[in-house]
Each structure stands twice: as C-alpha cells, then as structure tokens.
Write a protein that holds these residues in place. Structure first.
Motif, short mmCIF file in Angstrom:
data_model
loop_
_atom_site.label_atom_id
_atom_site.label_comp_id
_atom_site.label_asym_id
_atom_site.label_seq_id
_atom_site.Cartn_x
_atom_site.Cartn_y
_atom_site.Cartn_z
N PHE A 1 -4.69 -4.45 -7.72
CA PHE A 1 -3.81 -5.38 -8.44
C PHE A 1 -4.35 -6.79 -8.37
O PHE A 1 -4.40 -7.52 -9.36
CB PHE A 1 -2.41 -5.35 -7.82
CG PHE A 1 -1.48 -4.36 -8.47
CD1 PHE A 1 -1.33 -3.08 -7.95
CD2 PHE A 1 -0.77 -4.70 -9.61
CE1 PHE A 1 -0.47 -2.17 -8.55
CE2 PHE A 1 0.09 -3.79 -10.20
CZ PHE A 1 0.24 -2.53 -9.68
N VAL B 1 11.80 -3.41 -12.49
CA VAL B 1 11.25 -2.75 -13.69
C VAL B 1 11.99 -3.18 -14.94
O VAL B 1 11.41 -3.42 -15.99
CB VAL B 1 11.32 -1.22 -13.53
CG1 VAL B 1 11.11 -0.53 -14.85
CG2 VAL B 1 10.29 -0.76 -12.53
N ALA C 1 4.00 -7.81 -17.04
CA ALA C 1 3.69 -6.39 -16.97
C ALA C 1 3.20 -5.99 -15.60
O ALA C 1 3.50 -4.91 -15.10
CB ALA C 1 2.65 -6.05 -18.03
N LEU C 2 2.43 -6.88 -14.92
CA LEU C 2 1.89 -6.52 -13.62
C LEU C 2 3.02 -6.39 -12.61
O LEU C 2 3.01 -5.47 -11.78
CB LEU C 2 0.91 -7.60 -13.14
CG LEU C 2 -0.54 -7.40 -13.58
CD1 LEU C 2 -1.37 -8.59 -13.19
CD2 LEU C 2 -1.10 -6.13 -12.96
N PHE D 1 4.78 -3.21 -12.99
CA PHE D 1 3.99 -2.13 -12.41
C PHE D 1 4.15 -2.06 -10.90
O PHE D 1 4.29 -0.99 -10.30
CB PHE D 1 2.53 -2.37 -12.78
CG PHE D 1 1.79 -1.10 -12.99
CD1 PHE D 1 0.72 -0.78 -12.17
CD2 PHE D 1 2.17 -0.22 -13.99
CE1 PHE D 1 0.04 0.40 -12.37
CE2 PHE D 1 1.48 0.95 -14.17
CZ PHE D 1 0.41 1.27 -13.36
N ILE E 1 7.26 -0.46 -9.97
CA ILE E 1 7.23 1.00 -10.05
C ILE E 1 6.65 1.56 -8.75
O ILE E 1 7.15 2.54 -8.19
CB ILE E 1 6.39 1.43 -11.26
CG1 ILE E 1 7.13 1.07 -12.54
CG2 ILE E 1 6.12 2.91 -11.22
CD1 ILE E 1 6.35 1.36 -13.78
N GLU E 2 5.60 0.93 -8.21
CA GLU E 2 5.02 1.39 -6.95
C GLU E 2 6.05 1.29 -5.83
O GLU E 2 6.11 2.14 -4.95
CB GLU E 2 3.81 0.53 -6.58
CG GLU E 2 2.68 0.57 -7.59
CD GLU E 2 2.05 1.95 -7.72
OE1 GLU E 2 2.12 2.72 -6.73
OE2 GLU E 2 1.50 2.26 -8.77
N GLU F 1 -2.42 6.79 -10.90
CA GLU F 1 -1.63 6.12 -11.94
C GLU F 1 -1.89 4.63 -11.93
O GLU F 1 -1.98 4.00 -12.99
CB GLU F 1 -0.16 6.42 -11.65
CG GLU F 1 0.80 5.53 -12.33
CD GLU F 1 1.94 5.13 -11.38
OE1 GLU F 1 2.05 5.71 -10.29
OE2 GLU F 1 2.70 4.21 -11.75
N ALA F 2 -2.05 4.06 -10.74
CA ALA F 2 -2.32 2.63 -10.68
C ALA F 2 -3.62 2.30 -11.37
O ALA F 2 -3.72 1.33 -12.12
CB ALA F 2 -2.36 2.17 -9.24
N GLY G 1 -3.17 2.66 -15.17
CA GLY G 1 -2.22 1.66 -15.66
C GLY G 1 -2.83 0.28 -15.69
O GLY G 1 -2.64 -0.49 -16.64
N LEU G 2 -3.58 -0.05 -14.67
CA LEU G 2 -4.19 -1.36 -14.66
C LEU G 2 -5.23 -1.49 -15.74
O LEU G 2 -5.41 -2.56 -16.34
CB LEU G 2 -4.78 -1.64 -13.28
CG LEU G 2 -3.69 -1.94 -12.26
CD1 LEU G 2 -4.25 -1.96 -10.85
CD2 LEU G 2 -3.04 -3.28 -12.57
N ILE H 1 -3.40 -2.35 -18.70
CA ILE H 1 -2.94 -3.74 -18.70
C ILE H 1 -4.09 -4.67 -19.06
O ILE H 1 -3.90 -5.66 -19.80
CB ILE H 1 -2.35 -4.09 -17.32
CG1 ILE H 1 -0.99 -3.42 -17.20
CG2 ILE H 1 -2.25 -5.59 -17.13
CD1 ILE H 1 -0.27 -3.73 -15.92
#
Lengths: 661, 205, 100
Positions: B73, C22, C28-29, C32, C35-36, C72-73, C76-77, C80
């Motif tokens: 991230f 959420v 958006a980050l 996300f 969600i984690e 998924e991370a 998903g990133l 993004i």
C-alpha cells in the motif's frame, strides 16, 4: 335410357364457359367470347329440352347418382347431385332459353365495352349458380346457388364500377340479400334441429325432407317464416325490395336476365320446392300471401311517377313478384308458377326493349325526353306494346291468364287467415295501377313527339360504348337485339296456351297445372271455392277496371288530357311528393339502420381498435416497458460506493433477521 | 494480568482502526496517515492473536499483513504521489453515505448485542474449554502444517494456484503500456502545490 | 476470565469500523484498507472460536484468508494504479463514468 341424359352438364357447362372466358377471355376477340358464352348456354338449353321431353314421356324425375359426397360430418351428409323433376324442368327451360336469348342480345349491346369478356364470364357464372339453385338435389346446394346468384348479381350490377353509384348499388343489392340469407340460414338450422330432435337422419335432400315432412309440424311456422325472409330478400318483397330499383345501374341485359326473369324468381322456386313445409302452416302462408299482395300494390304505386324507364320496369318487377307470392301463398302453386313463366317472357321483352331504346338514343333513360319512337323503331315498339298488353292483362294474352288465375285463387282460397276477397281487392287494385303506369310508359316513350334534344346526352348508363350513330338519326337497333325481342314477344302473347283455365270453351285441362301436380302432392288437401260463374264475374270486373285505367292513362299521356298530369301533381302536392320520393323508404333505412351501424363501426375503429387495442394494449405495453426501463436506469449512478452501500443494505436486512431471532 | 493486557491491546486496536477511517486531525487525512494507522492496528491485532495462543498466526499477521500488504500500500501511495484530497472543498456526505454510516453503526451495535447475549453461546457451551489441554502443542507451525497437508490439502493447492493467478494478473494490469496510457512526464513529477496553481520557477525539473 | 465473548466483541467492533470506512471514505486506497480491516476482524473471530473449542481448524482458515487477502491486495492495487493513470485522481465519487 332417358336417364342417361347428362343433366349435370346443364349446370357445369356454364361454369366451364365462365372459367374459359374469365381466365383467357382477355385475349379473345369479342366474337370468340360471345360464341363461347352462347354455346355454354345453348347446349344446356338443348339438354333441358331433351330432359323435358324425357319427363313428358312418363318419367317423374331424372335423378342420376350424385357426383360425389361433398361433406359428411357426423350424421349430416351433403351430396353433390342434380335432379330434374317436373318443376325444375320448367325452370331450366326458362333459365337456359331466356338466358340464351339474352346472351345473343348482349353480344350486340355490350359491343366495344372493355370489360366484354368479364361480362360474359359473369353471365355464365350466373347461369351456373342459378341452375345449381334449381337443380340441386338438397337444400344446401340450393343455398350455394342462392349465394352464387347473389354474388353474380353484385358483380353485374356494379359492372361499370368506375362510377361510385354503380358500385354502391351492387353493394346494396348484396347486403340486402345477405339480410335475407340470414333468415334462410336460420330456417335451415331449424329444419336440422327438428330432424335431430326426432332422431331422423339429418339429410337435407328434398326427397328426404318431403318424406319426413310430418316432423316439422310444430316448427313449421317458424321455419317457413324464416325461409320466407330469405325469399323476400332475393325476390325483392317488402321490406327487402330496396335493392332492385338501384340494381338498374347495371347493364340492361343484366336487368332483363337477373332481375326480371331468373334470379328474382328464386324465392318463388324455394317456396314451391318446399311446399310440403308451407302447407303445414296456414299462418306462414297467410304472411306470404299478404306480403305479396301488399308489395304488389305498394310497388305499383311507385311506378306511377318514375321517370327512368328502367326504374319503372324495376318497380313493376317488384309488383309482379308480389303477385307470384300471393299465388303461392294461397296455395295456388300452379298459378303462381305460371305467372313466373309468363312474367319471364314479357318482362324480359320489356327490359330488352327498353335497352333497345336506350341503345338507339345513346343512353338516354329519361322517358320525359323520349317520344315519337313508334315509327322509327317499329320492331321494338311493337314488341314493347305486346308485352305491355300482356302485363296489363289484356284478355287472351299470357299475362291475362296467369294473373287472373292468381286473383281468382286468392279470392277462392280457404287456407289463409285473411279473407280471400281482401287479397283479391288488393290484387285488383295493383292490376289497375299496373295497367296505368305501363300504358303511361308506352305512351311517353313511343307516342307523341320526340322530346329529346338532338345532341347525344350522357345517359345514366355510364357505358364506355363509343358512339357510332349519327346525330339526330334514330333508327331501329340491329338484328341481334331485335330477334330476341320478337321471340320473347311471341312467348308473351301465346304463352297463355300452356295454362288455359277450365272455363274456356271446350273445357281444356290446364296443361301447366297438370304438369306440376306431381310436385305439389302435399298441397292437394288445400281447398278452393268452386264457382265458375263467380269466377267469370270477378274476372269481368278486374278486366274492365284495368281497361278503364289503361284508357285514362292513354288519355293523359297521349290523348287530349296531356295537361292533366301536371295539374293533378300540383293539386295533390303532398301525396305526389310522397310517392315521387318512393315513400322515403331508402332514407328511412339509411337513418334507422345504416347510419347507426356506420356510427358503431366508426366507434369500433377509432375507440376500440385505434385507441384501446393499438394504443393501450400494444403501444401501451411497449410504453410501460420503456418507462420501467427508464426508471431502472436511474439506479445506475456509476458510483461504486453507492453500489456497495446498496449491497450492504441487503446484508443488513439479513443480519437484522438473524439478530432478531 | 491477562485482562489488563487484553483491554490494552483491544482498545489500541480499535482506536487505531478508527484512526484509519476517521482521521483525528484535519491535517491527517491523507492516505499515508491511514496506512500508518493501519499498520499499528495490525500490530495490536497480532498481539491479541498471541494472547489467544495463535503463535504462528500472530507472526504471520505481522509478516504478511503489516509487513507485505501494508508495505505494498505504501509503495502505491508513494508511486502515485497522492496528496490529501478535497482539502479545499470538502463535500458534504450525500444520502447514501449517511445511509451507509448509519447501517454500519447499527450493524456493529446489533452484532455486539447479539454476541454478548447469554444464549448466544449456549448451544456450544459444552464444547468450550477455558484452558487448553496441551498449550505447548497448540497454535504452532507443525500442527498447522499437519492440518494443511492432510485435511486441507485441496484448499492449500488451490490457494497456490490462486496466488499464481493473482501475481500474473497484477503484473498485467499494472503494466504501463506507453501507447495507451499517457501520463505527461511533467505531471508525474509535479508536486501538489505546482499542480494546484502555484507557479513553477524557471528551470525546475 | 477473558472469554470468547470478549474477543467476539472486538471482532464485531473492528468489522463495523471497517464497514463504515468502505461505505463512507472517498479515497479508493482507504476503502481498500478498510476492506482488509474487515477481513482481519473475521480472522480474529475464527481464531477466537478455534482457541475456545480446542481445535486448530480456525487457524487454518485464517491462514487461507490471509493468503487470499494478499492476492486480492496485489490485484486490487494494480487496478488502483490503473484508475489513477486514467483519471489522475482516486476519488471514488468522481469515478462515475458508468452512470446512465
């Protein structure tokens, strides 16, 4: 051996002629077309003569095996078969014989018309239908022929369809006929019902019907009245007569054949054929006789003031048909049918004669513009005169015998619920009127000075016929047209010999009556007064009254009283207007029947079809789908978080349910 | 002792989780702040795992979640050079956001109520153990490994496939195709101030 | 003392906070990350149940959850990244090109 006569050819040959002319006639020359058509009529005529002679030799009927079974449904079977018995033989002779003469006439009359081949195809088709009607061995075949002649009538009346009025007249004829046919069909249904109720086999063949005649005792009145509605439509009785005067929009040979000699007599044929039903119901017979009598008088009055020569003859036909119905209505089947035959001769002659006049005057039909034609068209004039005398009942002519027989039998009958003398009086009154207006027509057309202009006018016949006469020179029409006139006139004069009444010196048997007796066995129980001196007295009364009326007419229209018509018209203005406008019957029908139906149809069209079905159901469904799609589309915002939120709403609801437990 | 530790760790975890979602300070709204708060939260959660004798998972939590995922991230944040968003014009939350917030709160409340209810654990209270039977052989690598390769072998294999797929997918999606993605080099290098109106000095890269 | 219920409450709290994030946050980050957070809350729940029932199945499940979360991370990133490249912003409220 005589039964080997191929009578089905009588019916089928005209059909063949119609098919050939209809399909290929466009390429044939006029001569070929006419030749085929006339041949397709002449051979059946010969066969009819042969059949007649065979029957004369002692046979009761010629009934070959049916050609095939048309349909069989459950217990109901209809076979395609033809029969000639004594009654049918007369009719076939008349139909094919007069039909043939008119074919010859038309070959000249319709010359140059662009629809020449169509005309003869239709004429042959008509003959086919008419012959099927009279020769069919069961009621269904008769109905087929019935409808067929209605169709051909429509086709031929509206033959010059480019004029709206002609097409309208054709439609009027067909629709009015249809109203009658509805009654006919209901009658057939009742017959079948009566047969089924009593467990008899459901066969509509005439022999079977006559054998089962007792079954109909209860329903006889209903059945006969319904069947008579059909007859009234086809044979132009009150109240379904309105199409016949309009039908004069068709070519004159059509008027002569269909609306004088043949189709309109189909109703009488039907009543005669089903005599075993009618005699079971005095009420029905009374109705028939009364309607006939009333029509005879009603139509005769309208003939007084018509100015179109064909219209006068049309009303005259309606009136004479009324006589025929009066005859069969009182049980005098022989007399009624005799009048059918004599009427066929003199009416056809009158119509063809008027056609001849119209042809010579370049389609002028208004008698006020005629006159002075006696010298110029002698054959036409003489035949017309003889036929006029016949229809007026001049003694010893055919019309005299047939009409007086009907009048006497009407007076003397013991069957109708209405007194015989009442019927007789109406009949005599109608005869007086007949004499009057026929003499009037004759005088105005043939006597006096020629009142028409010397230019050719456009008559009411919108004929595409090119004008090959010289201006102002009126002469007799060609031989093709005058020959039939002569033959018919001879029949009109001497036809009475076939049905001489018993009071004549030498007490001859009435050959016609005798010939038809096997057909009318059911009518034998009907009683009539038997008083020869009374009969002769009444005859003298009617003849003198008619002679007086004829004389008055002559005076008023060709003699010294020619100022009188206008004077009387002015004096009796209201009555004059009433009769001149034909009692406004057409207008009444228009207002009471036609306009409401049209308004209703308009309603069905605009409101129900356009508005409800198209608008609400079809377009409405599409609109609803469209709208709901647009509504749902509002949900797609493109915002993912919003979608997630909504998703979570579902989860939330589930959680609530779970948590609440 | 145990209770004190529990309350310490759980409160810290919850507070740092809140810090991820609701930045405590107006200047702390950038995603990087959320990322740091997240890491903190994971640490405290790992501590809680350790209290539950889930030693392996506690370690894995730190290694994988805090160490790998959050680092990922952070890399992305750095790559994108994200700044605080909407500092000039904070939009008021719309209907759906309010709805969402409300639903989240009620869900939490409902769940807590349900969990603390007496009859919630009643069906399985017979199976609950206060003390572990064999604390030494609990929550360690061997036992998890034994389970993975026996009872949960299929999910294990499938997970490896999944990881492979995810790797390939991530590479492909993240790959920059110069032909279709146009990022002006200048934009990439600009700072927030420069992008939002302040003038750039001449000669700046 | 500290029973299963306590841990479940913590798990519920974390889950609720995650949901809130959420549905509410615009970046958006951050969405996300939340969600984690939710996944973690569920992990906690699994492990807690597993501990108080004496088995280790919950651990294995949490293991798998972690693995899937990692995968998924990653994907998903990547997405993004793509989103940022095309729109120059990670504001989910503005990413509504799919609207009617």
């Amino acid at each position: 051996m005589e039964t080997q006569i191929p009578i089905h050819l009588i019916v089928l040959l005209p059909l063949l002629g119609a098919a050939i002319n209809g399909l290929f006639g466009r390429r044939f020359s006029e001569g070929t077309i006419a030749g085929i058509a006339c041949l397709a009529t002449f051979i059946p005529f010969m066969l009819s003569v042969q059949a007649f002679l065979a029957l004369q030799g002692g046979l009761e009927r010629i009934a070959p095996a049916p050609l095939f079974t048309w349909f069989a449904s459950g217990g109901f079977k209809v076979e395609l078969g033809f029969v000639i018995d004594h009654l049918t033989s007369i009719f076939t002779l008349v139909v094919t014989g007069i039909g043939f003469l008119i074919h010859l006439y038309s070959a000249k009359y319709m010359e140059g018309d662009e629809g020449f081949y169509k005309f003869f195809a239709y004429l042959n088709l008509f003959l086919f239908s008419m012959l099927m009607l009279i020769m069919g061995e069961n009621l269904i075949l008769m109905f087929v022929g019935w409808e067929g002649v209605g169709l051909c009538s429509y086709l031929l009346i509206g033959f010059w369809y480019q004029e709206n009025a002609n097409a309208d007249a054709g439609k009027k004829a067909f629709i009015t006929n249809r109203v009658g046919d509805f009654g006919f069909l209901l009658g057939i249904f009742f017959i079948l019902y009566a047969l089924a109720e009593t467990g008899k086999p459901m066969s509509l063949s005439f022999t079977d019907l006559q054998a089962n005649a007792g079954v109909f005792a209860g329903l006889a009145t209903t059945i006969c009245l319904l069947l008579f509605v059909g007859a009234a439509g086809k044979s132009a009785q009150v109240p379904l007569y309105v199409w016949l005067p309009d039908a004069m929009a068709g070519p004159t040979p059509v008027s002569a054949l269909i609306h004088a000699a043949t189709m309109v007599t189909a109703g009488i044929y039907m009543v005669a054929r089903l005599n075993f039903l009618f005699v079971q119901s005095p009420m029905a017979m009374t109705v028939v006789a009364c309607v006939g009598a009333f029509t005879a008088l009603f139509a005769a009055t309208m003939g007084f003031l018509q100015n179109d020569i064909k219209k006068v003859l049309a009303y005259s036909t309606v009136s004479q048909l009324g006589y025929m119905f009066m005859g069969v209505g009182v049980g005098a089947f022989g007399a009624g049918l005799f009048h059918v035959v004599t009427h066929a001769f003199f009416k056809a002659c009158l119509f063809l004669g008027s056609g001849s006049v119209i042809y010579a005057l370049h389609h002028e039909q208004d008698i006020r513009k005629m006159g002075g034609l006696f010298k110029k068209m002698p054959i036409t004039a003489w035949t017309f005169l003889l036929s006029t005398m016949a229809i007026a009942g001049f003694p010893l002519f055919s019309g005299f015998f047939s009409k007086d027989e009907i009048l006497w039998k009407a007076f003397a009958n013991q069957t109708t619920l209405v007194p015989g003398w009442a019927l007789w009086s109406v009949g005599v009154l109608a005869a007086v009127c007949t004499a009057f207006y026929m003499v009037r027509v004759f005088c105005l057309t043939f006597l006096g000075e020629y009142r028409g202009g010397h230019n050719d006018h456009h008559g009411h016949d919108s004929h595409g016929h090119d004008d090959h006469h010289g201006h102002g020179e009126i002469h007799e029409t060609p031989g093709f047209m005058t020959a039939p006139l002569i033959i018919l006139a001879v029949g009109a004069v001497f036809g009475g010999l076939a049905g001489l009444p018993h009071w004549m010196p030498g007490h001859p048997t009435n050959w016609f009556e005798h010939w038809l007796s096997p057909v009318f066995t059911a009518a034998e129980p009907l009683k009539f007064l038997d008083n020869t001196s009374l009969e002769l007295a009444l005859m003298a009364v009617s003849v003198s009254l008619c002679a007086l009326s004829a004389g008055v007419a002559y005076y008023m229209y060709a003699g010294g009283g020619q100022h009188l018509p206008a004077q009387l018209a002015a004096r009796m203005k209201p009555l004059y207007t009433l009769v001149y406008n034909k009692y406004w019957v057409d207008e009444l029908y228009q207002a009471v029947i036609v306009s409401p139906i049209k308004a209703f149809s308009r309603f069905c069209w605009r409101v129900i079809d356009d508005g409800l079905i198209d608008g609400a159901l079809v377009n409405g469904t599409a609109g609803v789908v469209n709208l709901s799609g647009r509504l749902v589309r509002l949900f797609t915002s493109g915002d993912v978080q919003r979608y997630a939120t909504v998703l979570f709403v579902g989860v939330w609801v589930l959680l609530v349910f779970w948590l609440a437990r | 002792m145990e209770a004190f530790l529990f309350y310490l760790f759980s409160t810290a975890a919850v507070l740092s989780a809140l810090a991820v979602v609701l930045p405590p300070h107006p200047k702390a709204r950038a995603p990087i702040h959320s990322a740091v708060a997240m890491v903190l939260c994971f640490f405290f959660v790992a501590a809680l795992y350790a209290m539950l004798s889930a030693h392996l998972l506690a370690v894995l939590q730190v290694l994988v979640y805090a160490g790998a995922i959050m680092v990922l991230f952070t890399f992305v944040i750095m790559l994108l050079n994200l700044q605080q968003d909407n500092v000039d014009k904070p939009e008021p939350p719309g209907f759906f956001k309010m709805l969402g917030g409300l639903m989240a709160l009620t869900t939490t409340w409902g769940l807590i109520t349900k969990f603390t209810a007496d009859e919630f654990l009643a069906p399985i209270s017979a199976q609950l153990v206060e003390k572990l039977a064999d604390p030494l052989h609990y929550g360690n690598l061997q036992d998890i490994g034994r389970l993975l390769f026996s009872k949960y072998l299929l999910p294990f294999e499938l997970t490896s496939v999944l990881l492979l797929t995810a790797m390939i997918g991530a590479v492909i999606v993240a790959k920059r195709d110069p032909k279709t993605t146009w990022i002006p080099e200048a934009v990439k290098q600009l700072t927030y101030r420069e992008r939002h109106g302040k003038r750039v000095e001449k000669g700046a890269p | 003392m500290i029973g299963l219920t306590h841990y479940l409450v913590v798990s519920a709290l974390l889950f609720g906070i995650g949901t809130l994030g959420v549905l509410v946050r615009r970046n958006a980050l951050v969405v996300f990350m939340c969600i984690e957070l939710m996944l973690n809350a569920v992990n906690m729940s699994f492990i807690a149940f597993s501990r108080f029932r004496g088995g280790m199945d919950g651990h294995v499940v949490a293991f798998f959850v972690m693995a899937v979360a990692a995968a998924e991370a990653a994907v998903g990133l990547a997405l993004i990244l793509h989103l940022f490249r095309t729109r120059q912003s990670l504001n989910v409220d503005e990413a509504n090109l799919m609207r009617h």
